[in-house]
Design an enzyme around this catalytic site. Structure first.
Site, PDB file in Angstrom:
ATOM      1  N   ARG A   3      27.690 -18.846  13.531  1.00 23.96           N
ATOM      2  CA  ARG A   3      28.211 -19.625  12.478  1.00 23.96           C
ATOM      3  C   ARG A   3      29.606 -19.978  12.572  1.00 23.96           C
ATOM      4  NH1 ARG A   3      26.808 -19.147   6.107  1.00 23.96           N
ATOM      5  NH2 ARG A   3      24.933 -20.323   6.885  1.00 23.96           N
TER       6      ARG A   3
ATOM      7  N   HIS B  42      23.208 -27.707  10.389  1.00 20.66           N
ATOM      8  CA  HIS B  42      22.538 -26.431   9.917  1.00 20.66           C
ATOM      9  C   HIS B  42      21.213 -26.391  10.460  1.00 20.66           C
ATOM     10  CE1 HIS B  42      22.082 -22.698   8.140  1.00 20.66           C
ATOM     11  NE2 HIS B  42      22.632 -23.124   6.714  1.00 20.66           N
TER      12      HIS B  42
ATOM     13  N   GLN C 181      18.408 -24.127   8.584  1.00 22.29           N
ATOM     14  CA  GLN C 181      18.235 -24.530   7.239  1.00 22.29           C
ATOM     15  C   GLN C 181      17.019 -25.565   7.068  1.00 22.29           C
ATOM     16  OE1 GLN C 181      19.774 -23.119   4.398  1.00 22.29           O
ATOM     17  NE2 GLN C 181      17.752 -24.286   3.414  1.00 22.29           N
TER      18      GLN C 181
ATOM     19  N   ASP D 189      22.997 -30.629  -2.120  1.00 20.48           N
ATOM     20  CA  ASP D 189      23.802 -29.581  -1.550  1.00 20.48           C
ATOM     21  C   ASP D 189      25.250 -29.459  -1.978  1.00 20.48           C
ATOM     22  OD1 ASP D 189      24.829 -27.347   0.050  1.00 20.48           O
ATOM     23  OD2 ASP D 189      25.007 -28.540   1.971  1.00 20.48           O
TER      24      ASP D 189
ATOM     25  N   CYS E 259      19.838 -25.785  -0.382  1.00 19.93           N
ATOM     26  CA  CYS E 259      19.773 -24.837   0.848  1.00 19.93           C
ATOM     27  C   CYS E 259      20.615 -23.325   0.132  1.00 19.93           C
ATOM     28  CB  CYS E 259      20.846 -25.196   1.802  1.00 19.93           C
ATOM     29  SG  CYS E 259      22.616 -25.527   1.432  1.00 19.93           S
TER      30      CYS E 259
ATOM     31  N   ARG F 147      13.754 -18.928   5.188  1.00 20.50           N
ATOM     32  CA  ARG F 147      14.711 -18.917   6.339  1.00 20.50           C
ATOM     33  C   ARG F 147      14.225 -17.924   7.156  1.00 20.50           C
ATOM     34  NH1 ARG F 147      19.975 -20.512   5.596  1.00 20.50           N
ATOM     35  NH2 ARG F 147      20.074 -19.632   7.786  1.00 20.50           N
TER      36      ARG F 147
HETATM   37  N1   CP Z   1      21.889 -21.584   2.957  1.00 22.21           N
HETATM   38  C1   CP Z   1      22.750 -20.830   3.909  1.00 22.21           C
HETATM   39  O1   CP Z   1      22.838 -20.757   4.897  1.00 22.21           O
HETATM   40  O2   CP Z   1      23.053 -19.599   2.931  1.00 22.21           O
HETATM   41  P1   CP Z   1      24.292 -18.496   3.549  1.00 22.21           P
HETATM   42  O3   CP Z   1      25.743 -19.528   3.619  1.00 22.21           O
HETATM   43  O4   CP Z   1      24.428 -17.386   2.240  1.00 22.21           O
HETATM   44  O5   CP Z   1      23.883 -18.121   4.796  1.00 22.21           O
HETATM   45  N1  NVA Z   2      27.058 -27.610   3.347  1.00 25.22           N
HETATM   46  C1  NVA Z   2      27.232 -26.258   2.928  1.00 25.22           C
HETATM   47  C2  NVA Z   2      25.991 -25.376   3.245  1.00 25.22           C
HETATM   48  C3  NVA Z   2      25.850 -23.934   2.890  1.00 25.22           C
HETATM   49  C4  NVA Z   2      24.875 -23.062   3.575  1.00 25.22           C
HETATM   50  C5  NVA Z   2      28.375 -25.695   3.617  1.00 25.22           C
HETATM   51  O1  NVA Z   2      28.612 -26.094   4.849  1.00 25.22           O
HETATM   52  O2  NVA Z   2      29.108 -24.785   3.256  1.00 25.22           O
END
Ligand code: CP
Ligand code: NVA
Length: 312
Positions: free
Chosen positions: A105, A132, A135, A227, A267, A295
């Site tokens: 990440r 992502h 997701q 989101d 998400c 997930r």
């Molecule tokens: N939706 C998602 O990726 O959640 P987290 O940021 O908690 O991993």
């Molecule tokens: N768009 C959001 C998704 C979190 C899972 C972010 O990048 O923070």
């Protein structure tokens, strides 16, 4: 010899492979429900690199590896200082000597791309500023459970044209789903993502539309996604974004403009009272916790498939 496979983007999966992941996810989910052991990755190790916070991604990957008979190692930003304490090349090369899979990440998409390019084990994008993919695999698995075949369905995204939106656009184009994105000016999905859908759209007939009006976006939709208005790394823009995105709030009035019974997806983490209201996220049309659960199942299937496809 098989080439190792990475999931840097949804574009790294063919439509047939996405369907294979869904089918295995459904099978593994049933096994979890029956408490039937399924040690498909026995003795395998996943390294999880995080440059940003996480609940779902960390817990589902780690739980998934345990259920598959393997092990996961959580590496927080201060542990490795990717690109600061040492180079991405050295991190990728060392991890490849020890572990079987890497999930990352990151802020920059380039970091995921470099980990994949330099490493010799499969790399999975666990969220970057651009995409992502895990997701939206879970999200579309959730829709598939409800609807069966997804091709030809009409869905909507309201709000920021962000990383999740980008992956959803790519997945819809690949699977023949029609998607309308309603975003304020300057917050539309990136042109490079839209360009990447063109060949798929010709093949699958998927229509991807970008509109300004949130009501127009949700019209005729069987599912509505939203989101956060400020993604991780954009915290200093959060206040300014609130005013810009207010007309895009997914509330009862906006949801009523979609098809009756349209499903609601987010998400998470959600900012209740901002991009989505309590009555919608807690309402009968919401499937947000099914998405969160899926997930786990989607990523387990993805990891098993990646190992198989890579001939490991
Ligand atoms: N939706 C998602 O990726 O959640 P987290 O940021 O908690 O991993
Ligand atoms: N768009 C959001 C998704 C979190 C899972 C972010 O990048 O923070």
């Amino acid at each position: 010899m098989a080439m190792k496979r990475d999931i840097r983007s949804i574009q790294d999966l063919s439509a047939a492979e996405i369907r294979e992941v869904f089918a295995l996810a459904i099978d593994l989910k049933a096994k979890v429900k029956r408490r039937e052991p399924h040690p498909l990755l026995a003795g395998r190790v996943l390294a999880m690199i995080f440059e940003k916070p996480s609940l779902r991604t960390r817990v589902t990957f780690e739980t998934g590896m345990v259920q598959l008979g393997g092990h996961a190692i959580y590496l927080q930003p201060s542990d490795i200082g990717l690109g600061k304490r040492e180079s991405v090349y050295d991190v990728a090369t060392c991890l490849s000597r020890w572990v079987d899979l890497v999930m990352a990440r990151t802020f920059a998409q380039k970091t995921v791309d470099d980990l994949a390019a330099f490493g010799t084990v499969p790399v999975i994008n666990g969220l970057s500023d651009l995409e992502h993919p895990c997701q939206v695999l879970a999200d579309c698995l959730t829709l598939r459970e409800r609807w069966g075949e997804l091709a030809g369905r009409r869905i909507a995204w309201v709000g920021d044209g962000n990383n999740v939106c980008h992956s959803l656009i790519l997945l819809c184009a690949r699977l023949g789903v029609h998607l309308t994105v309603g975003s304020p000016e300057g917050y539309e999905p990136k042109g490079v993502i839209l360009e990447a859908t063109q060949r798929d759209a010709v093949e699958t007939g998927s229509q991807i539309r970008i509109v300004r009006d949130p009501v127009e976006a949700v019209k005729g939709a069987d599912a509505v996604f939203t989101d956060t208005w400020a993604s991780m790394g954009q915290e200093n823009e959060a206040e300014a974004r609130k005013a810009i995105f207010e007309p895009y709030q997914l509330n009862r009035t906006l949801l009523a403009k979609a098809n009756p019974g349209a499903l609601v997806l987010h998400c998470l983490p959600a900012h209740r009272g901002e991009e989505i209201t309590d009555e919608v996220i807690d309402g009968p049309q919401s499937v947000v916790y099914d998405e969160a659960e899926n997930r786990l199942h989607a990523q387990k299937a993805l990891m098993v498939c990646l190992v198989r496809w890579s001939g490991m």
